[in-house]
Design an enzyme around this catalytic site. Structure first.
Site, short mmCIF file in Angstrom:
data_model
loop_
_atom_site.label_atom_id
_atom_site.label_comp_id
_atom_site.label_asym_id
_atom_site.label_seq_id
_atom_site.Cartn_x
_atom_site.Cartn_y
_atom_site.Cartn_z
N ARG A 91 0.96 -1.23 -0.08
CA ARG A 91 -0.02 -0.10 -0.04
C ARG A 91 0.78 1.33 -0.19
NH1 ARG A 91 -5.00 2.00 2.41
NH2 ARG A 91 -4.86 4.41 1.83
N ARG A 100 -5.54 1.70 -4.91
CA ARG A 100 -4.70 1.00 -3.67
C ARG A 100 -4.86 -0.29 -3.89
NH1 ARG A 100 -8.00 3.25 0.37
NH2 ARG A 100 -7.61 4.98 -1.03
N ASP A 103 -6.81 -1.74 1.07
CA ASP A 103 -7.35 -0.86 2.15
C ASP A 103 -7.87 -1.65 3.28
OD1 ASP A 103 -7.77 1.73 3.44
OD2 ASP A 103 -9.79 1.74 2.55
N ASP A 105 -9.95 -1.01 6.85
CA ASP A 105 -10.69 -0.13 7.69
C ASP A 105 -11.14 -0.59 8.91
OD1 ASP A 105 -9.86 2.22 6.31
OD2 ASP A 105 -11.66 2.13 5.19
N1 LIG Z 1 -11.66 3.38 11.92
C1 LIG Z 1 -10.54 3.56 11.25
N2 LIG Z 1 -10.18 2.93 10.50
C2 LIG Z 1 -8.88 2.92 9.73
N3 LIG Z 1 -7.91 3.99 9.73
C3 LIG Z 1 -8.62 5.21 10.49
C4 LIG Z 1 -9.92 4.81 11.10
N4 LIG Z 1 -10.02 6.25 11.73
C5 LIG Z 1 -9.08 6.87 11.44
N5 LIG Z 1 -8.23 6.29 10.78
C6 LIG Z 1 -6.84 6.82 9.94
O1 LIG Z 1 -7.19 6.77 8.83
C7 LIG Z 1 -5.72 6.55 8.13
C8 LIG Z 1 -6.00 5.60 7.07
O2 LIG Z 1 -6.60 6.20 6.09
P1 LIG Z 1 -7.12 5.27 4.89
O3 LIG Z 1 -6.95 6.28 3.61
O4 LIG Z 1 -8.57 4.84 5.05
O5 LIG Z 1 -6.26 3.98 4.70
C9 LIG Z 1 -5.18 5.77 9.15
O6 LIG Z 1 -3.79 6.44 9.19
C10 LIG Z 1 -5.78 6.04 10.47
O7 LIG Z 1 -4.93 6.93 11.35
N1 2PH Z 2 -15.98 0.99 -4.35
C1 2PH Z 2 -14.98 1.67 -3.51
N2 2PH Z 2 -14.71 2.81 -3.57
C2 2PH Z 2 -13.96 3.42 -2.67
C3 2PH Z 2 -13.27 2.58 -1.56
C4 2PH Z 2 -13.64 1.24 -1.66
O1 2PH Z 2 -13.06 0.33 -0.92
N3 2PH Z 2 -14.36 0.82 -2.70
N4 2PH Z 2 -12.48 3.01 -0.82
C5 2PH Z 2 -12.23 4.28 -0.66
C6 2PH Z 2 -11.80 4.86 0.58
O2 2PH Z 2 -10.74 5.73 0.28
P1 2PH Z 2 -9.80 6.21 1.62
O3 2PH Z 2 -9.49 4.90 2.45
O4 2PH Z 2 -8.68 7.09 0.95
O5 2PH Z 2 -10.60 7.23 2.57
P2 2PH Z 2 -11.44 6.65 3.93
O6 2PH Z 2 -10.57 7.31 5.02
O7 2PH Z 2 -12.78 7.66 3.77
O8 2PH Z 2 -11.72 5.23 3.93
C7 2PH Z 2 -12.64 5.39 -1.80
N5 2PH Z 2 -13.72 4.78 -2.75
#
Ligand SMILES: Nc1ncnc2c1ncn2[C@@H]1O[C@H](COP(=O)(O)O)[C@@H](O)[C@H]1O
Ligand code: 2PH
Length: 167
Positions: A91, A100, A103, A105
């Site tokens: 990533r 990416r 990802d 979450d």
């Molecule tokens: N619930 C969450 N899960 C994952 N990442 C989170 C969450 N809450 C805050 N974060 C922050 O977001 C970045 C990662 O962002 P992505 O673009 O979704 O990978 C991470 O560094 C966390 O600090």
């Molecule tokens: N269909 C689809 N679209 C997406 C997807 C995904 O998994 N599936 N993840 C994203 C999330 O982007 P990011 O991780 O940068 O943002 P977040 O902090 O809102 O999750 C943005 N758009």
């Protein structure tokens, strides 16, 4: 910020997985294997994989899914684990909402509501995302999202699921 009891109790968590670069299915399955081999994590359930229209800038379709874990660690330690698994699978953070390889979450952690500088639980955008709610409803329809007070099965009925198709 919520009080955190670090007493070694097993907690229930839900995570979302997504990928739209490389061999997405292999990446997602290997990421789950890596999590399942991590001390303090038990993989309890995995949804089907869904091909989903990208939300955000124009980019390839995603493969998305969700998993339920039992974890014996704090939410912050679980976030660190998820970030390290993302890094292991190549990533690179370029643009927000951009393409990416992987990802991960953190969606739900028991019924915890938490907001720190680095972590928000429940995930702040999960309730508006069909690519999260459709797979999550498959494995945890009765889990109540603690901010809205609605079960996942109710939340999924309120979003447009037309861009989400089971593989
Ligand atoms: N619930 C969450 N899960 C994952 N990442 C989170 C969450 N809450 C805050 N974060 C922050 O977001 C970045 C990662 O962002 P992505 O673009 O979704 O990978 C991470 O560094 C966390 O600090
Ligand atoms: N269909 C689809 N679209 C997406 C997807 C995904 O998994 N599936 N993840 C994203 C999330 O982007 P990011 O991780 O940068 O943002 P977040 O902090 O809102 O999750 C943005 N758009």
């Amino acid at each position: 910020m919520a009080e955190w009891d670090n007493s070694g109790v097993w907690r229930s968590c839900a995570i979302a997985l997504g990928s739209n670069l490389g061999d997405s299915r292999t990446t997602l399955e290997n990421a789950l294997k890596t999590l399942a081999q991590t001390p303090g994590i038990i993989l309890q359930a995995v949804s089907s994989w869904y091909v989903t229209k990208a939300v955000g800038p124009p980019q390839p379709d995603y493969l998305n899914g969700c998993a339920l874990l039992s974890v014996q660690m704090s939410p912050e330690a679980l976030l660190e684990t998820l970030l390290s698994v993302e890094a292991k699978f190549g990533r690179v953070r370029r643009e927000p909402w951009g393409p990416r390889t992987l990802d991960l979450d953190l969606l739900l952690f028991d019924d915890l509501i938490l907001q720190t500088q680095s972590l928000q639980i429940p995930h702040p955008r999960m309730n508006e995302r069909a690519f999260v709610l459709v797979p999550l409803a498959e494995i945890a329809p009765d889990w109540v999202e603690p901010v809205s007070g609605h079960a996942i099965a109710q939340l999924v009925q309120a979003v447009d699921c037309s861009g989400v198709h089971r593989l």
